[in-house]
Design a protein around this motif. Structure first.
Motif, mmCIF file in Angstrom:
data_model
loop_
_atom_site.group_PDB
_atom_site.id
_atom_site.type_symbol
_atom_site.label_atom_id
_atom_site.label_comp_id
_atom_site.label_asym_id
_atom_site.label_seq_id
_atom_site.Cartn_x
_atom_site.Cartn_y
_atom_site.Cartn_z
ATOM 1 N N GLY A 205 0.816 -1.204 0.000
ATOM 2 C CA GLY A 205 0.000 0.000 0.000
ATOM 3 C C GLY A 205 0.850 1.254 0.000
ATOM 4 N N LEU A 206 1.990 1.223 0.685
ATOM 5 C CA LEU A 206 2.878 2.378 0.701
ATOM 6 C C LEU A 206 3.421 2.699 -0.689
ATOM 7 C CD1 LEU A 206 4.866 1.716 3.991
ATOM 8 C CD2 LEU A 206 3.400 3.664 3.531
ATOM 9 N N CYS A 207 3.567 1.662 -1.506
ATOM 10 C CA CYS A 207 4.056 1.882 -2.875
ATOM 11 C C CYS A 207 3.071 2.734 -3.675
ATOM 12 C CB CYS A 207 4.285 0.552 -3.580
ATOM 13 S SG CYS A 207 5.577 -0.446 -2.807
ATOM 14 N N ALA A 208 1.794 2.678 -3.294
ATOM 15 C CA ALA A 208 0.786 3.480 -3.983
ATOM 16 C C ALA A 208 1.066 4.968 -3.814
ATOM 17 C CB ALA A 208 -0.600 3.148 -3.442
ATOM 18 N N VAL A 209 1.641 5.339 -2.676
ATOM 19 C CA VAL A 209 1.956 6.746 -2.433
ATOM 20 C C VAL A 209 2.956 7.248 -3.466
ATOM 21 C CG1 VAL A 209 2.949 8.368 -0.784
ATOM 22 C CG2 VAL A 209 1.482 6.508 0.017
ATOM 23 N N VAL A 210 3.990 6.444 -3.707
ATOM 24 C CA VAL A 210 5.012 6.825 -4.695
ATOM 25 C C VAL A 210 4.381 6.976 -6.063
ATOM 26 C CG1 VAL A 210 7.158 6.123 -5.820
ATOM 27 C CG2 VAL A 210 6.815 5.670 -3.379
ATOM 28 N N GLU A 211 3.521 6.019 -6.402
ATOM 29 C CA GLU A 211 2.896 6.064 -7.726
ATOM 30 C C GLU A 211 2.010 7.294 -7.885
ATOM 31 O OE1 GLU A 211 -0.327 3.635 -10.431
ATOM 32 O OE2 GLU A 211 -0.040 3.144 -8.334
ATOM 33 N N TYR A 213 1.769 10.170 -6.175
ATOM 34 C CA TYR A 213 2.325 11.504 -5.998
ATOM 35 C C TYR A 213 3.508 11.791 -6.915
ATOM 36 C CZ TYR A 213 -0.658 11.963 -1.919
ATOM 37 O OH TYR A 213 -1.747 12.030 -1.088
ATOM 38 N N LEU A 214 4.320 10.802 -7.162
ATOM 39 C CA LEU A 214 5.544 11.055 -7.920
ATOM 40 C C LEU A 214 5.463 10.639 -9.384
ATOM 41 C CD1 LEU A 214 8.230 10.038 -5.271
ATOM 42 C CD2 LEU A 214 7.117 12.243 -5.640
ATOM 43 N N ILE A 215 4.433 9.883 -9.750
ATOM 44 C CA ILE A 215 4.272 9.504 -11.167
ATOM 45 C C ILE A 215 3.028 10.179 -11.739
ATOM 46 C CG2 ILE A 215 3.931 7.600 -12.789
ATOM 47 C CD1 ILE A 215 5.396 5.779 -10.842
ATOM 48 N N TYR A 216 1.877 9.870 -11.158
ATOM 49 C CA TYR A 216 0.631 10.415 -11.695
ATOM 50 C C TYR A 216 0.622 11.946 -11.714
ATOM 51 C CZ TYR A 216 -1.926 5.922 -11.353
ATOM 52 O OH TYR A 216 -2.370 4.651 -11.505
ATOM 53 N N TRP A 217 0.907 12.547 -10.549
ATOM 54 C CA TRP A 217 0.702 13.991 -10.387
ATOM 55 C C TRP A 217 1.487 14.816 -11.405
ATOM 56 C CZ3 TRP A 217 2.259 18.893 -9.681
ATOM 57 C CH2 TRP A 217 1.338 19.806 -9.156
ATOM 58 N N PHE A 467 -8.161 7.359 -18.745
ATOM 59 C CA PHE A 467 -8.229 6.193 -19.622
ATOM 60 C C PHE A 467 -6.969 6.016 -20.466
ATOM 61 C CE2 PHE A 467 -12.715 7.380 -18.887
ATOM 62 C CZ PHE A 467 -13.128 6.215 -18.263
ATOM 63 N N GLY A 468 -6.176 7.101 -20.556
ATOM 64 C CA GLY A 468 -4.950 7.009 -21.347
ATOM 65 C C GLY A 468 -3.807 6.325 -20.625
ATOM 66 N N PHE A 469 -3.654 6.605 -19.303
ATOM 67 C CA PHE A 469 -2.521 5.973 -18.628
ATOM 68 C C PHE A 469 -2.749 5.659 -17.148
ATOM 69 C CE2 PHE A 469 -1.810 10.452 -17.787
ATOM 70 C CZ PHE A 469 -1.273 10.489 -16.518
ATOM 71 N N ILE A 470 -3.579 6.417 -16.431
ATOM 72 C CA ILE A 470 -3.699 6.191 -14.987
ATOM 73 C C ILE A 470 -4.239 4.795 -14.673
ATOM 74 C CG2 ILE A 470 -5.089 6.844 -12.974
ATOM 75 C CD1 ILE A 470 -4.554 9.738 -13.642
ATOM 76 N N LEU A 471 -5.285 4.374 -15.377
ATOM 77 C CA LEU A 471 -5.845 3.045 -15.122
ATOM 78 C C LEU A 471 -4.817 1.954 -15.377
ATOM 79 C CD1 LEU A 471 -9.456 3.201 -16.627
ATOM 80 C CD2 LEU A 471 -8.761 3.356 -14.232
ATOM 81 N N TRP A 472 -4.054 2.104 -16.457
ATOM 82 C CA TRP A 472 -3.158 1.024 -16.873
ATOM 83 C C TRP A 472 -1.852 1.024 -16.083
ATOM 84 C CZ3 TRP A 472 -7.127 -0.877 -18.494
ATOM 85 C CH2 TRP A 472 -8.041 -0.184 -19.274
ATOM 86 N N VAL A 473 -1.356 2.190 -15.725
ATOM 87 C CA VAL A 473 -0.182 2.238 -14.842
ATOM 88 C C VAL A 473 -0.571 1.680 -13.472
ATOM 89 C CG1 VAL A 473 1.452 3.762 -13.650
ATOM 90 C CG2 VAL A 473 0.901 4.167 -16.050
#
Length: 491
Positions: A205-211, A213-217, A467-473
């Motif tokens: 679950g902590l890995c979700a924070v990295v994804e 905040y540091l990838i999606y945002w 639909f372009g990348f957030i769902l699939w990442v």
């Protein structure tokens, strides 16, 4: 207004809305601590149920309080009008007009909130059988926010006399910042509960924070700015709303960067609609393609669905669908609730850092003086006092309520249950403050001007990013950390 409620003299601690959000939210938080000391001080607060029979829509928060739903509503109104009037008087507002305006706003808002909880509108698919209905739009109770905003928009744009009368009490920034301060307590006690979950799930679950905040945002922010030419005022809350936690993150970010209040609220309305779309699609996609990877499916719901209620509902639906298919296709009966736990825990760890992210953005926006239209004076020296003056004080309130309940829960596990009860009561009032925000945003919003600023772009950016990348990442990250993990087998 960014320095709302300013009067000619007196301490900033008593004349600014930002500080009064901390005092009011903190006061409600302190009342919420009552069960820890054996006294429920907020049990009378009204809560709204998803309903088919209107007479059962309202009830006091605590089952131990022997009053009717209508009485609970009146006591809630009386409490809120008194405590907010104290702040209004301290900030130098016209108290008579404020009380009259707040009374009308409160009851119109609550009627909207109740309408949004009608079962055929709000019930998610996992609740249909319990409610005795065969179908629902599945929009969750958060649809009440949209109903409130629509009614506010109608009054603000077509009933100009009434709108003018209500302006003294139309304080969306104060309402939402107060709600965010209260929200810290609910997130804090959830964090304590999450520490009792399986350690493997927590680490992932902590890995979700990295994804988030540091990838999606940053990706969403760059797409909004570079491809769609949105200003920072729109791009930053949009990036938070799409990538982090929907409504709460968009609103906290808007406050942190001092965006106009209608910006994060309009974004939140778009978020709620997209959450409804995801609820209709993602659990069945998970059942079709991920029934052999149940924990991947659960975590994906937590990463993909951008509201707390929506993520938890999607986790519950996914849990039921995949367990049924696994039993049918593989003959395996998995224990109930583990996929829901993965979704909830993943969403929780993302939520925990909302305040931290708001703090970071507030410092960046202050240091570089990024304005609403996109300018920034990078490299210019900014005094510590100027950063302090520009910094949103409600962030400290959120952090304080979060940390207090986190520390209390960790230090005394036996207090977790009463602390959770108190936080839930306070969170009921938080929901009302959020609803008041949506209504008053509609009241002060000029629709034509807002559309001219690029409202149409928001929906397009959201669709492209989601639909372009957030769902699939999100699916890839879930697979990376949860593949091969399955719930315990029953029997």
């Amino acid at each position: 207004m960014s320095q709302e409620g300013r009067v000619s003299n007196g301490s900033p601690l008593l004349r600014l809305e930002d500080w009064w959000a901390v005092w009011l939210g903190g006061f409600i938080f302190l009342l919420g601590l009552g069960p820890i000391f054996g006294t429920d001080l907020l049990g009378w607060a009204v809560k709204t149920n998803i309903w088919t029979d209107l007479s059962k829509a309202l009830a006091p928060q605590s089952k131990e309080v022997a009053i009717s739903g209508i009485a609970s509503l009146f006591y809630t109104y009386l409490f809120l009008v008194i405590v907010t009037s104290i702040g209004a008087a301290a900030m130098g507002w016209n108290l008579k007009r404020y009380i009259g305006g707040f009374t009308i706003i409160f009851f119109l808002t609550y009627a909207s909130w109740v309408a949004g909880h009608y079962a055929y509108i709000a019930a998610t698919k996992d609740k249909l059988e319990k409610l005795g209905i065969s179908w629902s739009l599945g929009l969750s109770g958060e649809m009440g926010f949209i109903v409130a905003m629509l009614i506010g928009l109608f009054i603000g744009n077509f009933c100009l006399g009434l709108s003018k009368y209500l302006q003294e009490a139309a304080k969306p920034e104060w309402f939402i910042k107060t709600g965010i301060v209260i929200l810290g307590a609910a997130v804090g006690i959830k964090a304590v509960s999450a520490l009792d979950l399986a350690s493997t799930v927590i680490i992932r679950g902590l890995c979700a924070v990295v994804e988030a905040y540091l990838i999606y945002w940053p990706v969403v922010y760059v797409i909004s700015r570079k491809w769609f030419k949105m200003t920072p005022e729109w791009a930053a809350p949009l990036a938070s709303g799409i990538s982090i936690c929907g409504v709460s993150a968009a609103i906290a970010t808007g406050g942190a960067i001092k965006a106009r209040p209608q910006v994060p609220i309009i974004l939140s309305a778009v978020i709620i609609v997209f959450v409804a779309v995801e609820l209709l699609i993602l659990p069945w996609m998970a059942q079709a393609f991920l029934y052999q990877e149940p924990m991947v499916a659960g975590a994906w719901m937590g990463l993909a669905v951008k509201s707390d209620g929506g993520a938890i509902a999607s986790g519950a639906i996914t849990d039921a669908l995949i367990r049924a298919k696994a039993l049918e296709v593989m003959g395996v009966k998995w224990e109930e609730g583990w996929m829901l736990m993965a979704a909830t825990t993943t969403k929780l760890f993302i939520d925990i850092f909302i305040g931290v992210w708001a703090f970071i953005l507030a410092v960046i926006w202050s240091v570089y003086r990024i304005d609403k239209k996109g300018g920034g004076q990078k490299g210019e020296k900014v005094s510590a006092m100027e950063i302090w003056e520009r910094f949103p004080k409600f962030v400290f309130g959120f952090a304080a309520t979060f940390l207090i309940l986190l520390v209390v829960g960790l230090a005394s596990p036996d207090l977790v249950k009463p602390a959770k009860e108190g936080a839930e009561s306070a969170n009921t009032l938080r929901g009302i403050f959020f609803a008041l925000t949506f209504f008053t945003i509609g009241l002060v919003t000029n629709v034509r001007k807002l559309w001219a600023e690029g409202m149409g772009k928001i929906v397009l950016v959201y669709a492209v990013c989601l639909f372009g990348f957030i769902l699939w990442v999100g699916l890839f990250i879930s697979w990376l950390f949860y593949r091969g993990i399955t719930p315990p087998v029953v029997g």
